[in-house]
Design a protein around this motif. Sequence first.
Motif, PDB file in Angstrom:
ATOM      1  N   UNK A 124     102.624  29.399  59.624  1.00 26.06           N
ATOM      2  CA  UNK A 124     101.932  30.072  60.547  1.00 26.06           C
ATOM      3  C   UNK A 124     100.570  29.178  60.989  1.00 26.06           C
ATOM      4  N   UNK A 125     100.037  28.773  59.796  1.00 25.43           N
ATOM      5  CA  UNK A 125      98.725  27.863  60.402  1.00 25.43           C
ATOM      6  C   UNK A 125      98.975  26.693  60.871  1.00 25.43           C
ATOM      7  N   UNK A 126     100.344  26.105  60.617  1.00 21.61           N
ATOM      8  CA  UNK A 126     100.676  24.644  61.447  1.00 21.61           C
ATOM      9  C   UNK A 126     100.756  25.130  62.707  1.00 21.61           C
ATOM     10  N   UNK A 127     101.129  26.308  63.268  1.00 21.27           N
ATOM     11  CA  UNK A 127     101.179  26.598  64.848  1.00 21.27           C
ATOM     12  C   UNK A 127      99.900  26.241  65.620  1.00 21.27           C
TER      13      UNK A 127
ATOM     14  N   UNK B 298      97.901  20.968  70.359  1.00 20.87           N
ATOM     15  CA  UNK B 298      98.328  19.584  70.715  1.00 20.87           C
ATOM     16  C   UNK B 298      99.215  19.476  71.777  1.00 20.87           C
ATOM     17  N   UNK B 299     100.167  20.206  71.785  1.00 25.65           N
ATOM     18  CA  UNK B 299     101.175  20.181  72.829  1.00 25.65           C
ATOM     19  C   UNK B 299     101.695  21.555  73.680  1.00 25.65           C
ATOM     20  N   UNK B 300     100.796  22.036  74.582  1.00 22.58           N
ATOM     21  CA  UNK B 300     101.062  23.146  74.990  1.00 22.58           C
ATOM     22  C   UNK B 300     102.461  23.481  75.587  1.00 22.58           C
ATOM     23  N   UNK B 301     103.284  22.584  75.845  1.00 26.83           N
ATOM     24  CA  UNK B 301     104.296  22.578  76.380  1.00 26.83           C
ATOM     25  C   UNK B 301     105.502  22.686  75.361  1.00 26.83           C
TER      26      UNK B 301
ATOM     27  N   UNK C 191     117.257  23.988  56.630  1.00 31.52           N
ATOM     28  CA  UNK C 191     116.861  24.337  58.044  1.00 31.52           C
ATOM     29  C   UNK C 191     116.125  25.409  58.171  1.00 31.52           C
ATOM     30  N   UNK C 192     114.790  25.402  58.615  1.00 28.06           N
ATOM     31  CA  UNK C 192     114.194  26.731  58.911  1.00 28.06           C
ATOM     32  C   UNK C 192     113.788  27.037  60.539  1.00 28.06           C
ATOM     33  N   UNK C 193     114.116  26.185  61.333  1.00 25.63           N
ATOM     34  CA  UNK C 193     113.584  26.362  62.647  1.00 25.63           C
ATOM     35  C   UNK C 193     113.976  24.771  63.446  1.00 25.63           C
ATOM     36  N   UNK C 194     113.846  24.729  64.557  1.00 29.50           N
ATOM     37  CA  UNK C 194     113.701  23.498  65.394  1.00 29.50           C
ATOM     38  C   UNK C 194     112.737  23.536  66.407  1.00 29.50           C
ATOM     39  N   UNK C 195     112.531  22.465  67.154  1.00 27.80           N
ATOM     40  CA  UNK C 195     111.448  22.312  68.219  1.00 27.80           C
ATOM     41  C   UNK C 195     112.054  21.623  69.404  1.00 27.80           C
ATOM     42  N   UNK C 196     111.723  21.920  70.703  1.00 25.92           N
ATOM     43  CA  UNK C 196     112.331  21.307  71.838  1.00 25.92           C
ATOM     44  C   UNK C 196     111.178  21.044  72.676  1.00 25.92           C
ATOM     45  N   UNK C 197     111.221  19.526  73.218  1.00 25.91           N
ATOM     46  CA  UNK C 197     110.317  19.136  74.031  1.00 25.91           C
ATOM     47  C   UNK C 197     111.173  18.569  75.328  1.00 25.91           C
ATOM     48  N   UNK C 198     110.615  18.126  76.174  1.00 28.95           N
ATOM     49  CA  UNK C 198     111.081  17.915  77.365  1.00 28.95           C
ATOM     50  C   UNK C 198     110.047  16.808  78.453  1.00 28.95           C
TER      51      UNK C 198
ATOM     52  N   UNK D   6     106.452  14.520  66.162  1.00 27.63           N
ATOM     53  CA  UNK D   6     105.368  14.941  65.283  1.00 27.63           C
ATOM     54  C   UNK D   6     105.251  16.510  65.013  1.00 27.63           C
ATOM     55  N   UNK D   7     105.787  17.355  66.118  1.00 26.24           N
ATOM     56  CA  UNK D   7     105.773  18.622  65.547  1.00 26.24           C
ATOM     57  C   UNK D   7     106.770  19.077  64.519  1.00 26.24           C
TER      58      UNK D   7
END
Length: 372
Positions: A314-317, A323-326, A341-348, A361-362
Amino acid sequence: MIGGGQLARMTHEAGIPLGIRFKLLSDTPVDSAALVAGEVVVGDYRDLDTLRAFAAGCDVITFDHEHVPTEHLRALEADGIAVRPGPDALVHAQDKGVMRARLDSIGVPCPRHRIVSDPADVTRFAEEGEGYPVVLKTVRGGYDGKGVWVVRDEAGAAEPFRAGVPVLAEEKVDFVRELAANVVRSPHGQAVAYPVVESIQVDGVCDTVIAPAPELPEARSSQAQRLALTIAKELGVVGHLAVELFETRDGRILVNELAMRPHNSGHWTQDGAITSQFANHLRAVLDLPLGDPRPRQPWTVMANVLGGDYPDMYAAYLHCMARDPQLKIHMYGKDVKPGRKVGHVNTYGDDLAEVRERARHAADYLRGTIQE
């Protein structure tokens, strides 16, 4: 849905806007999907009586894994339960030997392969081709690099046979990269194909997915999509099908694995496609018209978040979101364990290099491998 992992969790999420009543058969009450689904049955998917009791009153049964015994699924169908994908299709994702034989029969390009009986037979298989190294796979039960060995001599070929199940030998393909073609097919035959993606593996586990696959010629991309659609039709798949592929140095496309459920290579669709793989899987198994699979942006990158040094992310959020609002973060509610595997991130976005850097980075920050 049988199985309480993250795929069930995200499929449940996709069904909420459609008002779908979602019932879950989970191994434990603290599995990823069991923490969020409204109706959870805790039980053993390998027990037929448990499956029959769970299926009572359900319109459709589907899965977040391929491990339910084939004979149990046939029994559910005999009871009049709609099982999607059905056992005649799903067995090709459950048994690699059955898969290879069927793909051969319909002319699908695959690595050279055959079932082997012992280490000496592995050597004979190697000598029939280019020699060692050879890839050995247990025909059932493997995933994320488990049940797969790259062996370099006969002595090294002993380990796979200790499991007591048939072993499939395959040539070690000299590939440029791994691709994935994701398609969805409904009972009445409607089908859609997502853009072909590049899947980057680290230690046998999917690390990053780039959609669409960079610098993939249009003809080769179309070939991969047609191949996946043909497999879905010929095998009678209903729901989502992921076809994992090798792109070889001489320009061929070879089928590596099949998965008949939402798949890690399709997680990018949650934020990068008009209709996600999870929503289209639900539409397919419920025989609803399928949604548009086209991408929303020129590039989408998915990066898996593996458990690392942060027991509580949570603190890392705070850092990642500022840093990246999108940035889109998808966590699975799992206890953090190293390598899990505890999650994933998507960027576009429009610039692939920038999109990749943001995703990497995320994921690394959430894992704790970087601190700034």
